[in-house]
Design an enzyme around this catalytic site. Structure first.
Site, mmCIF file in Angstrom:
data_model
loop_
_atom_site.group_PDB
_atom_site.id
_atom_site.type_symbol
_atom_site.label_atom_id
_atom_site.label_comp_id
_atom_site.label_asym_id
_atom_site.label_seq_id
_atom_site.Cartn_x
_atom_site.Cartn_y
_atom_site.Cartn_z
ATOM 1 N N SER A 74 0.860 -1.223 0.069
ATOM 2 C CA SER A 74 -0.103 0.024 0.069
ATOM 3 C C SER A 74 0.752 1.190 0.046
ATOM 4 C CB SER A 74 -0.999 -0.101 1.000
ATOM 5 O OG SER A 74 -2.208 -0.702 0.883
ATOM 6 N N ALA A 75 2.143 1.202 0.029
ATOM 7 C CA ALA A 75 2.925 2.309 -0.001
ATOM 8 C C ALA A 75 2.717 2.974 -1.571
ATOM 9 C CB ALA A 75 4.568 2.105 0.284
#
Length: 395
Positions: A74-75
């Site tokens: 999710s970065a």
């Protein structure tokens, strides 16, 4: 003892100490960390094994190298958020327009009033799908947008927030495609990664597949035994994740069964919620370019756009994560559940480890990637140890 490679400038030695300690005390397998300050690289470290499932002590495990990249989960969302903000900066996207202005099919099932800013701030009410997608459907570029166009919101859009763990991929990807005629991966490659010389992709090309290490789930070391009475914790995101009927579990299971994140076809997919690939060096450099010039190149975000990125849009108990979260437009903001470099910092973690963020006031930009995925969502102990070291040095 892990052989840590790379460089740190004078004064940043505590970051190297923290990086080494992650291998010794926090279960690190293979990782890299980089820091920029005022547009100049001051930390660039890597170490351990290239593949998380090789094991820390495997004598024949290939080492992490200077150019090793990693899936950042999710970065990726923070990198993807740069695209709509730059489109807005260029006058090509109205943040206050209904999504249906660009994507007419999206207006169905009570979503006529969902605004572009609602997608970016996790306020669209669309963290789950009534019928999850298969891994093949998730990456075909068609099934995800079609499912969300037909999906009814889980709450009145704009009235509350809940992390759109997987659906962010198809919401943001389709919005960018409809607004520009280009996929989000090609936009990042042409407008961000290419000009800045980044090893960063949303949609990994075939020629770069060999550079990517393998992710593996690892258990963090057990904490020291505590004396005294044990208190039963309140319900956590882990409890909710174990309940298949919860909003939390359904949000993370919008792709079911879970895809193989080490598969070439997954890495090649343009999934801006979860499948980005990058080096720590490129994450830090990208965020450095958001807040200031880098190597003579003009900053990416104008002051007004930077303000949009880190102005609070959502705050309080997150319906999906069950902790208090704060979001600007596409970026997580500093808070108790997601500590970043400083109160004014913005960025995004990846579940299990990765983190990238920047603090305009100090001029710091930070990137961390790992192949050992531990059980956390918004704050990883290894990343937090590195952040503390950077913040201490910056004073």
């Amino acid at each position: 003892m892990v052989d840590v490679q790379g460089t740190v400038e004078d004064g940043f030695e505590p970051v190297r100490d923290a990086f080494v300690a992650n291998f010794a005390r926090r279960g690190e397998r293979g990782a890299a960390v980089a820091v920029y300050r005022h547009g100049r690289k001051v930390v660039d470290l890597w170490g351990g094994t290239r593949d998380g499932d090789a094991g820390r002590h495997a004598a024949d495990a290939a080492p992490w190298e200077a150019g090793t990249a990693q899936v950042i989960r999710s970065a990726t969302k923070g990198i993807a958020a740069v695209v709509p903000l730059l489109l807005h900066q260029r006058g090509q996207l109205d943040l206050d327009a209904p999504v249906g202005t660009y994507w007419p099919e999206f207006k169905a099932a009570g979503k006529e009033r969902v605004l572009v800013r609602h997608l970016l701030s996790h306020r669209a009410g669309l963290p789950v799908l009534d019928t999850p997608l298969t891994p093949d459907q998730a990456i075909d570029g068609v099934s995800g947008p079609a499912a969300l166009a037909a999906q009814a919101p889980a709450w009145e859009p704009g009235t509350d927030h809940g992390y759109h763990a997987q659906t962010y991929s198809w919401l943001l990807g389709e919005l960018v495609l409809r607004a520009t005629g280009r996929t989000i991966g090609s936009w990042v490659a042409d407008e961000i990664a290419g000009p800045l010389g980044l090893d960063l992709w949303i949609g990994l090309p075939a020629e770069a597949q060999s550079r990517v290490g393998r992710l593996a789930a690892v258990e963090p070391p057990a904490p020291p035994a505590a004396s005294g009475l044990r208190v039963r914790p309140k319900q956590s995101v882990a409890d909710a994740y174990a309940d298949p009927g919860s909003l939390t579990s359904r949000a993370f299971a919008a792709i079911s069964p879970a895809p193989d994140e080490n598969a070439p076809e997954y890495r090649a997919a343009e999934l801006p919620a979860s499948a980005g690939v990058a080096t720590a060096r490129s994450l830090a450099r990208c965020y450095a370019a958001l807040i200031g010039p880098v190597d003579g190149r003009a900053r990416l975000f104008a002051p007004a756009t930077l303000t949009l990125a880190r102005t609070e849009e959502s705050a309080g108990l997150d319906r999906t994560l069950l902790v208090a979260t704060r979001f600007g437009l596409g970026f997580m903001l500093h808070g108790p559940s997601s500590p970043l470099l400083a109160p004014g910092a913005f960025g995004h973690p990846g579940r299990g480890g990765a983190l990238a963020c920047a603090d305009p006031e100090s001029g710091l930009a930070f990137g961390y990637v790992t192949n050992g995925m531990q059980r956390n969502v918004t704050a990883d102990a290894r990343a937090q140890a590195l952040l503390r070291a950077v913040s201490h040095v910056a004073g």
